[in-house]
Structure formats: C-alpha cells, structure tokens
Design an enzyme around this catalytic site. Structure first.
Site, short mmCIF file in Angstrom:
data_model
loop_
_atom_site.label_atom_id
_atom_site.label_comp_id
_atom_site.label_asym_id
_atom_site.label_seq_id
_atom_site.Cartn_x
_atom_site.Cartn_y
_atom_site.Cartn_z
N SER A 42 0.62 -1.52 -0.21
CA SER A 42 0.56 0.05 0.29
C SER A 42 0.82 0.79 0.02
O SER A 42 0.98 1.64 1.11
CB SER A 42 -0.49 0.14 1.07
OG SER A 42 -0.07 0.39 2.24
N HIS A 149 -3.87 -5.60 2.61
CA HIS A 149 -2.86 -6.93 3.38
C HIS A 149 -3.77 -8.39 3.24
O HIS A 149 -2.94 -9.18 3.90
CB HIS A 149 -1.71 -6.41 4.48
CG HIS A 149 -0.77 -5.23 4.16
ND1 HIS A 149 -1.02 -4.05 5.73
CD2 HIS A 149 -0.49 -4.91 2.35
CE1 HIS A 149 -0.13 -3.27 4.79
NE2 HIS A 149 0.42 -4.25 3.04
N GLU A 158 -5.04 -2.13 8.91
CA GLU A 158 -4.18 -2.49 10.56
C GLU A 158 -4.16 -2.18 11.68
O GLU A 158 -5.05 -1.18 12.02
CB GLU A 158 -2.49 -2.30 10.33
CG GLU A 158 -1.84 -2.34 9.40
CD GLU A 158 -0.65 -2.24 8.57
OE1 GLU A 158 -0.10 -1.11 9.86
OE2 GLU A 158 -0.24 -2.23 7.31
N GLU A 200 1.31 -9.19 7.14
CA GLU A 200 2.94 -8.61 8.26
C GLU A 200 2.38 -9.86 9.29
O GLU A 200 2.53 -9.26 10.97
CB GLU A 200 1.94 -7.45 8.55
CG GLU A 200 2.75 -6.53 7.30
CD GLU A 200 2.57 -4.91 8.12
OE1 GLU A 200 1.60 -4.58 8.39
OE2 GLU A 200 2.63 -4.19 6.96
N ASP A 236 -4.21 1.44 11.48
CA ASP A 236 -3.32 1.86 10.94
C ASP A 236 -4.55 1.61 9.73
O ASP A 236 -4.68 0.70 9.07
CB ASP A 236 -1.90 1.59 10.33
CG ASP A 236 -1.59 1.75 8.40
OD1 ASP A 236 -2.16 2.43 8.61
OD2 ASP A 236 -0.75 1.70 7.97
N GLU A 277 -2.95 6.10 12.50
CA GLU A 277 -2.53 6.02 11.26
C GLU A 277 -2.81 5.99 9.64
O GLU A 277 -3.98 5.49 9.39
CB GLU A 277 -1.57 4.90 11.43
CG GLU A 277 -0.14 4.91 10.02
CD GLU A 277 0.63 3.92 9.55
OE1 GLU A 277 1.19 3.05 10.86
OE2 GLU A 277 1.32 3.39 8.34
N ASP A 304 1.73 8.17 7.91
CA ASP A 304 2.65 6.92 6.19
C ASP A 304 2.35 8.04 5.36
O ASP A 304 3.17 8.16 4.89
CB ASP A 304 1.86 6.03 6.96
CG ASP A 304 2.95 4.95 5.73
OD1 ASP A 304 3.84 4.97 5.10
OD2 ASP A 304 2.36 3.83 6.31
N LYS A 329 9.88 5.27 6.82
CA LYS A 329 10.53 4.36 6.23
C LYS A 329 11.85 4.34 5.74
O LYS A 329 11.22 5.69 4.32
CB LYS A 329 9.06 3.95 5.43
CG LYS A 329 7.77 3.26 6.37
CD LYS A 329 6.92 2.76 4.87
CE LYS A 329 5.43 1.88 6.08
NZ LYS A 329 4.00 2.08 5.13
N HIS A 357 9.14 -1.18 9.46
CA HIS A 357 8.91 -2.29 8.25
C HIS A 357 8.50 -2.12 7.16
O HIS A 357 7.30 -1.00 7.00
CB HIS A 357 8.74 -3.55 8.91
CG HIS A 357 7.35 -3.67 9.09
ND1 HIS A 357 6.59 -4.94 10.29
CD2 HIS A 357 5.84 -2.83 9.17
CE1 HIS A 357 5.09 -4.63 10.15
NE2 HIS A 357 5.07 -2.94 9.68
N LYS A 380 7.50 -0.17 14.69
CA LYS A 380 6.06 -0.79 14.29
C LYS A 380 6.66 -2.10 13.39
O LYS A 380 7.91 -2.15 12.09
CB LYS A 380 5.36 0.25 13.33
CG LYS A 380 4.28 -0.04 12.75
CD LYS A 380 3.60 0.50 11.87
CE LYS A 380 2.24 -0.30 10.82
NZ LYS A 380 1.62 0.76 9.75
P1 PGA Z 1 3.22 -1.11 3.15
O1 PGA Z 1 2.36 -1.58 4.45
O2 PGA Z 1 5.04 -1.47 3.10
O3 PGA Z 1 2.39 -2.08 2.22
O4 PGA Z 1 3.58 0.15 2.20
C1 PGA Z 1 3.01 -0.38 5.30
C2 PGA Z 1 2.31 0.75 5.72
O5 PGA Z 1 0.82 0.88 5.24
O6 PGA Z 1 2.40 1.07 7.08
ZN ZN Z 2 0.73 2.88 6.57
#
Ligand code: PGA
Ligand code: ZN
Length: 404
Positions: A42, A149, A158, A200, A236, A277, A304, A329, A357, A380
């Site tokens: 995503s 996911h 999430e 995840e 999230d 998030e 994010d 990230k 992650h 995370k």
């Molecule tokens: P992604 O999702 O690693 O697939 O982008 C994780 C998140 O949205 O935090």
């Molecule tokens: Zn996210």
C-alpha cells in the site's frame, strides 16, 4: 576509518516472495555490511520509485555501471558523502533511474559496514543528536489484518496492539499476548473456519471493521489485566486505499471527510485508541489537523502515506499542524541522510517518530537499531513471522534482555 573497496548487488526475495535488491559493501580493513531492501504494497503516492523500469535486473546493472564507480574509495564513515553520490548516480528527483530500494540497500549496507569497522552497535552510528539509547520504543504490533494486506478481511488495513512498557521485553511480551488472545477469540467465534495470517503476520478473518476493533480492544483489556502492562488498541487505516469519489468506503458505510472525523473521534473515546495512522486520504492535510486537535494527547496521529518520510511533505504537515507523529520508512525516500533530515525536522518540530517495516520485509534487525538511534516513540515491525521476530528479538538484545 577505511575506504569502501567492494560493492556488489544481487537479487533476493522478501517475505512475500517478491524479488528485491540486496547489496554488500566491504572496506579495506575487511568490514562488511549487507542489506536487502524491504518493499510495500500500500505504497504512498509520494514515495520515491522503488525500482527502475526494468525491475531488479535493471537495478543490478545500475549498481554495476553507475553506483559502484562512484562509491569505491569513499570513506565508509562518510554517510552524507555516500548518499550524495547515490543521488548523483541517479540524477532524478525520485530515484527512478537506479530505484529507491537500490539506494536504500546501499545506504544501509554502508552504515552497517561503518558500525562493524568502528566496532560499535549500529544504533550508535545512526544516533541523532541527544539520543542516548536508553529509552526504548513502544511496540506497534500488528494483530489483525485487512485492506491490501488481507483481501476479504476488514477495510481498515491494520489492527495493532500499542505496547508501551518501559522495558522492551515487557512490551514485546504484552504485544505477543494480545496477538494470541485475538487468535483465540477468532477461533472460538469461527470454530470450523481455517483462519489465516496476512502479509504482516496479523490474523485474517471474515470480520467487519467494528467487530475487529471490538475483538482487539477486548484482547488488550484482557492482557492489561493479566500482565499488568500498558497495552492499548491502535489502527493503521491506510485510508487512501478505500477513499473513492470523496468517500471513505467501508463495507458497512460510506463517509465523507466530516463523517470520517466524527467516526474516528468516536472510536478513540469508545475503544481507547492510542494510535491512528493514515486516518484520512494522503492529500487531506486539513482533516488530519482537525483530528489531531480533537484527540489532543489521547492518541498519536501518524502520517505514513501522508508524508512518505519526505521533508517537503512534512514541512507542509507541520505548517498545517496536521499530525503529532510521523512514520519513518527509509525506502520511501531512499537514503539514510534523507531519512535523518526528515527525522531531525520532525523532532525539532515536536513530532514523535515511529520507525516502520514494510509489508514485504526480510529477517533483518537493522530497523530496531534505527528506532533506538532516532529516539523513536514506536517500532512498527509486526509480531509473527521470521522477518518480524528478527526485529523484536534485536530490540530485546538492545534492551539488554538477559536471563542468567
Ligand atoms: P506497506 O504497508 O509496507 O504495504 O506500504 C505498511 C503501512 O502502510 O504501514
Ligand atoms: Zn501505513
């Protein structure tokens, strides 16, 4: 310190079985750094491009032709110089020539080789000014999956246990316990169903959004009572993924931005959420700001996809008081130096950080060092699966967990 003498790259596979770039750096004194880049599903619209046109094969050719000639002979401790050369070998604003994942693998490989050369733990090499490595992040642990996911589950991506004990071994234990209790509840509710796990490591079940949140918050309550440790529910939403034509389209309802704001403020009050998030579309800074003001100190509001770890996006967010926290990230921006610019600005603006992650990840522990080095409020990294356990276990090592 010594110079970089070799840089090699190869194709390896992440936890989703997707090909990615791994690089190895060695120095003249024999220190080695080796890392493979994780990758998202995503992804935010403003992330750098993960791989060049032509994918991993092209990325590997670019390392040989453009990156290696510029990096051989550079001091391994000169992270800023290394990262500037990565930009120079790419020449585009979004790493589309060599790939952001290629840059991430090289940038981190150099930092790891540096740490090894200096005989220091990686977190110290990554440490930002004033960070002493004595405060450990809360675990943002994924217990139940939906969205991209886990197709067939809730729309919210999430459902997390936010586990914030002082001692990381307590945080890890409590978060894992919530995951277990959520699983027991799901199995009791669907005794004949085969329940799965998402990308995840969170559970996948045919639950609605509110139902999932009820199960999660009940599990948090059970674990709080059982272990006497602070653990609370968080989400999230990855809301851009289900935002279409001006509406947030849940399976149960469709809400406009105002409706979404009311809905979320209600959830914070009803379930004691402490972490939200990407609660709105990635372009809607204003709604983020309204939510941040409404929840005050009750919850972290984390950007994010909103920020994609990019300084320019964060500047806009700070100007508009959009959030009180930012997800970090490395491969959203491509290098450690870019990451640190964003982190430093966040810290000086009073925002907390959460080191994260990706949904496709690898059994490596550098993320935990990054979290400690940047003084992150959260790590995370998921809870189950080798690639997630690697990060939890590395945090335990950094926290000095020992028995006997
Ligand atoms: P992604 O999702 O690693 O697939 O982008 C994780 C998140 O949205 O935090
Ligand atoms: Zn996210």
């Amino acid at each position: 310190m010594s110079r970089i003498v070799t840089l090699s790259a190869r194709r390896v596979y992440d936890s989703r079985g997707v090909a990615t770039v791994e690089t190895t750096v060695t120095t003249e004194s024999g220190a080695v750094g080796q890392v493979a880049a994780p990758s998202g599903a995503s992804t935010g619209a403003h992330e750098v491009q993960a791989l060049p046109e032509g994918g991993v094969s092209k990325a590997l050719r670019e390392v040989a032709e453009r990156v290696r000639p510029r990096l051989l002979g550079v001091e391994v401790a000169d992270q800023v110089g290394v990262d500037a050369r990565l930009h120079e070998s790419d020449g585009t604003p979004d790493f589309s020539a060599i790939g952001g994942n290629t840059a991430t693998a090289v940038s981190l490989s150099v930092a790891i080789a540096h740490a090894s050369e200096a005989r220091r733990p990686l977190w110290q090499v990554l440490a930002r000014p004033g960070v002493r490595g004595t405060v450990f992040p809360a675990i943002v642990g994924n217990c139940l999956n939906g969205g991209r996911h886990a197709i067939g589950g809730p729309d919210i991506q999430e459902f997390h246990a936010i586990s914030s004990a002082k001692d990381p071994s307590d945080s890890v234990r409590a978060a894992l316990e919530v995951h277990k209790v959520v699983g027991e509840t799901l199995h009791a509710r669907w005794p004949t169903h085969a329940l799965g796990r998402g990308d995840e490591g969170g559970w996948v079940a045919p639950v609605g959004n509110l139902e999932a949140l009820e199960i999660l918050s009940e599990a948090c309550r059970t674990v709080r009572d059982r272990l006497k440790l602070p653990v609370a529910p968080g989400l999230d939403l990855a809301a851009s993924e289900f935002y279409r034509d001006g509406k947030y389209r849940y399976r149960e309802q469709a809400l406009d931005a105002e409706g979404q704001l009311d809905f979320l403020v209600g959830l914070v009050d009803r379930f004691g959420l402490t972490y939200l998030e990407d609660p709105f579309d990635e372009e809607d800074f204003d709604s983020f700001g309204k939510l941040t003001r409404a929840v005050g100190t009750k919850a972290m509001v984390v950007g994010d996809d909103l920020f994609t770890t990019r300084l320019s996006r964060l500047r806009t967010g700070v100007d508009r008081k959009a959030t009180n926290s930012i997800l970090i990230k490395v491969n959203q921006v491509g290098t450690l130096t870019d990451t640190f610019e964003t982190v430093d600005f966040a810290r000086s603006s009073g925002l907390t950080t959460v080191a994260s992650h990706r949904s496709g990840d690898l059994p490596e522990g550098w993320l935990s060092h990054l979290a400690v080095g940047i003084g992150a409020a959260g790590l995370k990294c998921g809870l189950l699966g080798g690639e997630r356990a690697a990060k939890l276990n590395e945090l335990l090592r950094l926290g000095g967990a020992h028995e006997g």
